[in-house]
Motif scaffolding. Sequence first.
Motif, PDB file in Angstrom:
ATOM      1  N   ILE A  99       0.861  -1.182   0.000  1.00 13.31           N
ATOM      2  CA  ILE A  99       0.000   0.000   0.000  1.00 13.31           C
ATOM      3  C   ILE A  99       0.896   1.231   0.000  1.00 13.31           C
ATOM      4  O   ILE A  99       1.780   1.364   0.856  1.00 13.31           O
ATOM      5  CB  ILE A  99      -0.944   0.006   1.225  1.00 13.31           C
ATOM      6  CG1 ILE A  99      -1.938  -1.167   1.132  1.00 13.31           C
ATOM      7  CG2 ILE A  99      -1.719   1.327   1.314  1.00 13.31           C
ATOM      8  CD1 ILE A  99      -2.842  -1.329   2.350  1.00 13.31           C
ATOM      9  N   ASP A 100       0.685   2.107  -0.968  1.00 19.03           N
ATOM     10  CA  ASP A 100       1.510   3.296  -1.135  1.00 19.03           C
ATOM     11  C   ASP A 100       0.624   4.538  -1.020  1.00 19.03           C
ATOM     12  O   ASP A 100      -0.416   4.630  -1.677  1.00 19.03           O
ATOM     13  CB  ASP A 100       2.183   3.239  -2.515  1.00 19.03           C
ATOM     14  CG  ASP A 100       3.046   4.451  -2.787  1.00 19.03           C
ATOM     15  OD1 ASP A 100       4.231   4.412  -2.433  1.00 19.03           O
ATOM     16  OD2 ASP A 100       2.533   5.448  -3.349  1.00 19.03           O
ATOM     17  N   ASP A 101       1.042   5.498  -0.208  1.00 16.70           N
ATOM     18  CA  ASP A 101       0.216   6.693   0.041  1.00 16.70           C
ATOM     19  C   ASP A 101      -0.012   7.531  -1.208  1.00 16.70           C
ATOM     20  O   ASP A 101      -1.107   8.050  -1.418  1.00 16.70           O
ATOM     21  CB  ASP A 101       0.860   7.571   1.126  1.00 16.70           C
ATOM     22  CG  ASP A 101       0.712   6.971   2.519  1.00 16.70           C
ATOM     23  OD1 ASP A 101      -0.104   6.039   2.668  1.00 16.70           O
ATOM     24  OD2 ASP A 101       1.417   7.412   3.443  1.00 16.70           O
ATOM     25  N   VAL A 102       1.026   7.692  -2.020  1.00 16.84           N
ATOM     26  CA  VAL A 102       0.894   8.519  -3.229  1.00 16.84           C
ATOM     27  C   VAL A 102      -0.128   7.895  -4.181  1.00 16.84           C
ATOM     28  O   VAL A 102      -0.994   8.575  -4.738  1.00 16.84           O
ATOM     29  CB  VAL A 102       2.267   8.692  -3.934  1.00 16.84           C
ATOM     30  CG1 VAL A 102       2.105   9.391  -5.284  1.00 16.84           C
ATOM     31  CG2 VAL A 102       3.219   9.484  -3.043  1.00 16.84           C
ATOM     32  N   VAL A 103      -0.037   6.574  -4.344  1.00 21.57           N
ATOM     33  CA  VAL A 103      -0.972   5.849  -5.213  1.00 21.57           C
ATOM     34  C   VAL A 103      -2.392   5.936  -4.655  1.00 21.57           C
ATOM     35  O   VAL A 103      -3.350   6.221  -5.380  1.00 21.57           O
ATOM     36  CB  VAL A 103      -0.529   4.370  -5.354  1.00 21.57           C
ATOM     37  CG1 VAL A 103      -1.609   3.530  -6.023  1.00 21.57           C
ATOM     38  CG2 VAL A 103       0.773   4.280  -6.139  1.00 21.57           C
ATOM     39  N   THR A 104      -2.519   5.704  -3.344  1.00 16.95           N
ATOM     40  CA  THR A 104      -3.840   5.750  -2.704  1.00 16.95           C
ATOM     41  C   THR A 104      -4.474   7.131  -2.870  1.00 16.95           C
ATOM     42  O   THR A 104      -5.641   7.245  -3.268  1.00 16.95           O
ATOM     43  CB  THR A 104      -3.725   5.404  -1.201  1.00 16.95           C
ATOM     44  OG1 THR A 104      -3.089   4.132  -1.077  1.00 16.95           O
ATOM     45  CG2 THR A 104      -5.091   5.344  -0.539  1.00 16.95           C
ATOM     46  N   ASN A 105      -3.698   8.176  -2.603  1.00 11.13           N
ATOM     47  CA  ASN A 105      -4.216   9.546  -2.730  1.00 11.13           C
ATOM     48  C   ASN A 105      -4.637   9.859  -4.161  1.00 11.13           C
ATOM     49  O   ASN A 105      -5.652  10.526  -4.387  1.00 11.13           O
ATOM     50  CB  ASN A 105      -3.180  10.565  -2.253  1.00 11.13           C
ATOM     51  CG  ASN A 105      -2.972  10.501  -0.758  1.00 11.13           C
ATOM     52  OD1 ASN A 105      -3.811   9.974  -0.038  1.00 11.13           O
ATOM     53  ND2 ASN A 105      -1.857  11.011  -0.274  1.00 11.13           N
ATOM     54  N   SER A 106      -3.854   9.382  -5.121  1.00 14.71           N
ATOM     55  CA  SER A 106      -4.183   9.611  -6.533  1.00 14.71           C
ATOM     56  C   SER A 106      -5.532   8.977  -6.886  1.00 14.71           C
ATOM     57  O   SER A 106      -6.370   9.582  -7.563  1.00 14.71           O
ATOM     58  CB  SER A 106      -3.079   9.043  -7.429  1.00 14.71           C
ATOM     59  OG  SER A 106      -3.399   9.223  -8.787  1.00 14.71           O
TER      60      SER A 106
END
Length: 324
Positions: A210-217
């Motif tokens: 789980i990656d924050d940048v990907v999730t936020n995008s």
Amino acid sequence: MAHTKNDILTILGTPIKPGESKEVNFDVANLHTSTPINVPVIIERSKKPGATVLFTAGIHGDEVNGVEIVRQIIAKGINKPKRGTTICFPVINVFGFINLKREFPDGRDLNRVFPGSSSGSLASRVAHKLIHEIVPHADYILDFHTGGSGRFNAPQIRVVKDDEQLNEIAEIFGAPFVLYSKNLNKSFRHTCAKLGKPLLLFEGGKSFHIDDVVTNSGVNGAKRVLNHLNMLNSKFKVSTPKKDCIFISESKWKRAKYSGMFKASAKISSKVQKGDVLGNITDPYGKFNYFVKADNSGYIINVNEAPIVYQGDALFHISTALRE
């Protein structure tokens, strides 16, 4: 499919009136221990008529970042619409999710068996139920995926090139990249296209991660699409993407010339020039060091993060042509 005041939506045998919230159960088969599996589908309806948006994730059981995006959409209340209806189905392949495996227990890839069959394999039955009992209610579908094992995708939307409506929604979603790719036969996307259901396929990150940048995008893109449809609750702010969406019409993989230990130095989403060093392949004995160089200038949309690679393995996915 705008609803009227008396419009009752029946999903998986459960009626949901305008203004109601319901959690319905998508069950196909028990576990081998005869334990029932209750896979929740979360439906939120406004009293005001509007479009119906379906959010899906977990077609592949190891792609947890997609599940996390839909989880956040529900947990933050983004799925409670100002008008219309949202349907959230966070874990389609729950059998794979339980075992953290991409496929179903019988080894089948759910994304290669659509539209499925009510009397076929387990994966085929899940596909059939999804297509016949949930998809017909949707006007728009946002389907969240990640890259494969060890291969990290830049946040991107995948659509076919010549669909104007999808191109417009892809731009509104506002992921850093839109990658033109053909619909694969028997995939969820291909089946939805045949049914006339516009589907945005989001890719970002890698499996088991789980990656924050990907999730936020993914979450921000979902908000922008809902806002465009006049469905987003006014308590949510819609951010403008930091930079314009880059539409990639052609791309190719840079593959490993040698087997060995691999370390990427080029960063995901960055622009590289032809001849730039992207990473290096070494041997365990300190005798050999090969620099991987870019064959062309372009954007890096996927990086292989595996520490060991074999000759021919895909290392970097680089754009070769942008939309004119």
